[in-house]
Structures are given as C-alpha cells and as structure tokens.
Scaffold this active site. Structure first.
Site, PDB file in Angstrom:
ATOM      1  N   HIS A  65      37.818  53.075  -7.067  1.00  0.00           N
ATOM      2  CA  HIS A  65      37.474  53.362  -5.677  1.00  0.00           C
ATOM      3  C   HIS A  65      37.661  52.170  -4.741  1.00  0.00           C
ATOM      4  O   HIS A  65      38.121  52.336  -3.605  1.00  0.00           O
ATOM      5  CB  HIS A  65      36.032  53.854  -5.596  1.00  0.00           C
ATOM      6  CG  HIS A  65      35.667  54.374  -4.245  1.00  0.00           C
ATOM      7  ND1 HIS A  65      36.211  55.520  -3.714  1.00  0.00           N
ATOM      8  CD2 HIS A  65      34.818  53.894  -3.293  1.00  0.00           C
ATOM      9  CE1 HIS A  65      35.717  55.729  -2.505  1.00  0.00           C
ATOM     10  NE2 HIS A  65      34.874  54.758  -2.224  1.00  0.00           N
ATOM     11  N   ASP A 100      38.983  57.308  -9.783  1.00  0.00           N
ATOM     12  CA  ASP A 100      38.271  56.718  -8.652  1.00  0.00           C
ATOM     13  C   ASP A 100      36.908  56.147  -9.070  1.00  0.00           C
ATOM     14  O   ASP A 100      36.549  55.033  -8.711  1.00  0.00           O
ATOM     15  CB  ASP A 100      38.085  57.772  -7.562  1.00  0.00           C
ATOM     16  CG  ASP A 100      37.370  57.254  -6.344  1.00  0.00           C
ATOM     17  OD1 ASP A 100      38.048  56.813  -5.401  1.00  0.00           O
ATOM     18  OD2 ASP A 100      36.124  57.288  -6.325  1.00  0.00           O
ATOM     19  N   LEU A 119      31.524  53.024   3.273  1.00  0.00           N
ATOM     20  CA  LEU A 119      30.148  52.617   3.027  1.00  0.00           C
ATOM     21  C   LEU A 119      30.087  51.177   2.525  1.00  0.00           C
ATOM     22  O   LEU A 119      30.810  50.797   1.603  1.00  0.00           O
ATOM     23  CB  LEU A 119      29.517  53.557   1.998  1.00  0.00           C
ATOM     24  CG  LEU A 119      28.012  53.452   1.763  1.00  0.00           C
ATOM     25  CD1 LEU A 119      27.251  53.866   3.009  1.00  0.00           C
ATOM     26  CD2 LEU A 119      27.609  54.336   0.575  1.00  0.00           C
ATOM     27  N   SER A 157      37.119  56.320   2.396  1.00  0.00           N
ATOM     28  CA  SER A 157      35.852  56.746   1.819  1.00  0.00           C
ATOM     29  C   SER A 157      34.985  57.449   2.872  1.00  0.00           C
ATOM     30  O   SER A 157      35.438  58.406   3.508  1.00  0.00           O
ATOM     31  CB  SER A 157      35.146  55.530   1.202  1.00  0.00           C
ATOM     32  OG  SER A 157      34.090  55.930   0.345  1.00  0.00           O
ATOM     33  N   GLN A 158      33.769  56.992   3.077  1.00  0.00           N
ATOM     34  CA  GLN A 158      32.898  57.602   4.080  1.00  0.00           C
ATOM     35  C   GLN A 158      33.563  57.641   5.452  1.00  0.00           C
ATOM     36  O   GLN A 158      33.354  58.560   6.244  1.00  0.00           O
ATOM     37  CB  GLN A 158      31.580  56.837   4.153  1.00  0.00           C
ATOM     38  CG  GLN A 158      30.599  57.342   5.193  1.00  0.00           C
ATOM     39  CD  GLN A 158      29.295  56.569   5.175  1.00  0.00           C
ATOM     40  OE1 GLN A 158      28.416  56.828   4.370  1.00  0.00           O
ATOM     41  NE2 GLN A 158      29.176  55.577   6.065  1.00  0.00           N
TER      42      GLN A 158
END
Length: 303
Positions: free
Chosen positions: A284, A229, A46, A112-113
């Site tokens: 993250h 994270d 993202l 991630s996404q």
C-alpha cells in the site's frame, strides 16, 4: 548567368528577372513543438503529507517536462482523521483556483483515502474540469479489514465490532469511519454513513441528481490497485468491488450502485471512460513511488 551575357536589359526587365536571379532559399524548418501538458493535482491519503510524493513528482517531471504539479499540503498527518466532508471543503478551496487557471482541464491523482475526497469533489463541484481522475489504491467501495491504522486508532476493537463505534455520531467524526463498510450490518451502514453512502447514491438526498451530473463531467476514471496491497480490504474496493453478506467479493458490474447507475459508474463504462489497471506485488505505501506502476498506469493518462 547562362543566356544573359551580352544582353542589354531595361530597368523594368531587370526587375522582372530579379526573382530568378536571387538565391533559392529552402523553407525554414519548423521550430520543435513542445507539448503542453495539463496541470496535475495530487491529493494524499491517511497520515500522509506532500513529502510522500517526491518520487511521483520526479517521474512526472521526467516524462512530462514543464508540467505544473501541485501536491496539496492539507490535512497532513493526524489531521487526515478529520471528517471527510471537512476535508472535501478544504481541498475544494485549494483546487478551484488551479482549475480556473487551466481552461483545458486538469488531472487528479488521488491516493488511498484521498481518492474518496477527490470523488466527492467531482460530485459537489458544478464546474470542475477534470480530464483524468486517477484513483490510486483507494477504498472506493469502502473498507472492512483489520489494519495497523485501525489497531492504532481503535486498539480495543476488531473489524467485527467496529461498527458499534463507526456507525455512531461520535464515530462519524473520524475520516476512516466515514467509509467503514461492514457487509454484515448493511442497514446500519446505510442509515449512519454520513459520507460514503451519500456519494455512492445509496441513500436518497436532495443533491443526488446534481452530484451524478457533476461526476459525469470527468473525462476518464483510472482505477489502480492490487492483491498485495495489504491495507485496502477487500483490495477489489479499489475497483468498486466489495463483499456481499457472505464476504464473497462481487465485482463492480455486480454492485447495486453500478446496476442502478446511482452516481454514474455504468454510464462511464458504457462510454469507455473507465480504465482498470490492477498490478500485483505492490504494497500500500509503495504505489506512489513504484516506477513500473507509474509508467504502466499513470503516465499514459497525463497528456
């Protein structure tokens, strides 16, 4: 040579002796073998772009020289908010020709996404040839947490009431709502989720059997995440853990999707094809630039 002086040999005799008169040559040393590495495809998360992965690209070039690495430059920045099925289609069109040119297989590193995009790709692509699918801090069982991303996107909402937006047709037009997983409104999630509930096999659909078969073509599933994270909530979602209705985290083996083997997790674990690599102390946005993490959790699976 000793023993031949004074002897008169016929031409035929000389020919017979030639092999013994020639200098003895040692066999040539074999040329050093240069490993041939499978191509690597990187899918961002993202609000990301390909530039975010410059350190990861550098690490791969150092440890696996000659590897063809493609960091896909699609749905960058705000475009990453597009519905995930739209992104799956776009990324699928980009990876298909790369796979076609790599008959021995490819590796996916999905952040991630992007890890959810890649899992959907593995489900819908009938002939994919992914060897290692490396899921890098990805909310594989969904997201349920107040983060800066959410506050920017939905400034008047909190996680406790975001379901009112995300579980509406309008909300499902945003990528983050496609994997919003409110454990207190499970029925709404199952009925409204147009993405996560489908790839998890939590809701019946006509492609469920084919998608499971496709997903199980993967050679190895590498799951990476950690308690520091700060974005993925709960962080165990990176390992297919998630909250129950009391917000107690249930690990992967306790999840209904695992127990029912709805999309193949239980089968993958049984054949030893799931690698879990938790690591503390990484935020993250640092997963793809941390050298220690790369050497421990990514590099071993890029052969």
């Amino acid at each position: 040579m000793l023993g031949l002086r004074g002897l008169r040999l016929s031409p035929a005799g000389i020919l017979l002796l030639l092999p013994f008169l020639q200098p003895r040559l040692l066999p040539a040393a074999p040329a050093p073998h240069r490993a041939s590495y499978k191509p690597v495809i990187v899918v961002h998360g993202l609000f990301d772009s390909s530039y975010s992965f410059r350190h990861l690209l550098e690490y791969i070039n150092e440890t696996h020289p000659g590897t063809v690495v493609t960091v896909l430059d699609l749905f960058d920045g705000r475009e990453s908010l597009r519905p995930l099925w739209e992104q799956v289609q776009g990324f699928g069109e980009a990876v298909a020709p790369i796979m076609a040119k790599a008959p021995e297989g490819v590796h996916l590193i999905c952040y991630s996404q992007g890890g959810l995009v890649c899992r959907a790709l593995l489900s819908v692509m009938d002939e994919h040839n992914v060897d290692s699918f490396i899921s890098l801090s990805s909310p594989q069982m969904g997201q349920y947490g107040d983060t800066d991303y959410l506050k920017w996107l939905f400034p008047t909402s909190m996680r406790s009431n975001l379901y009112r937006i995300c579980y509406s047709p309008w909300g499902q037009e945003f990528s983050i709502c496609n994997y919003w997983h409110d454990p207190h409104h499970d029925d709404l999630y199952l009925n409204a989720s147009s993405f996560l509930a489908l790839i998890n096999g939590e809701r019946d659909h006509p492609n469920a059997t084919a998608w499971r078969k496709n997903f199980l073509r993967v050679g190895r599933l590498v799951l990476i995440g950690g308690p520091d994270d700060g974005v993925i909530t709960p962080w165990q979602s990176s390992f297919f853990g998630f909250y129950d209705a009391n917000e107690t985290v249930l690990e992967m083996e306790e999840q209904p999707v695992y127990l029912r083997d709805s999309f193949g997790l239980k089968t993958l674990l049984a054949r030893g094809a799931i690698v879990r690599c938790p690591m503390a102390g990484i935020s993250h946005t640092a997963w793809h630039s941390n050298r220690t993490l790369y050497e421990a959790c990514i590099e071993p699976w890029l052969s």
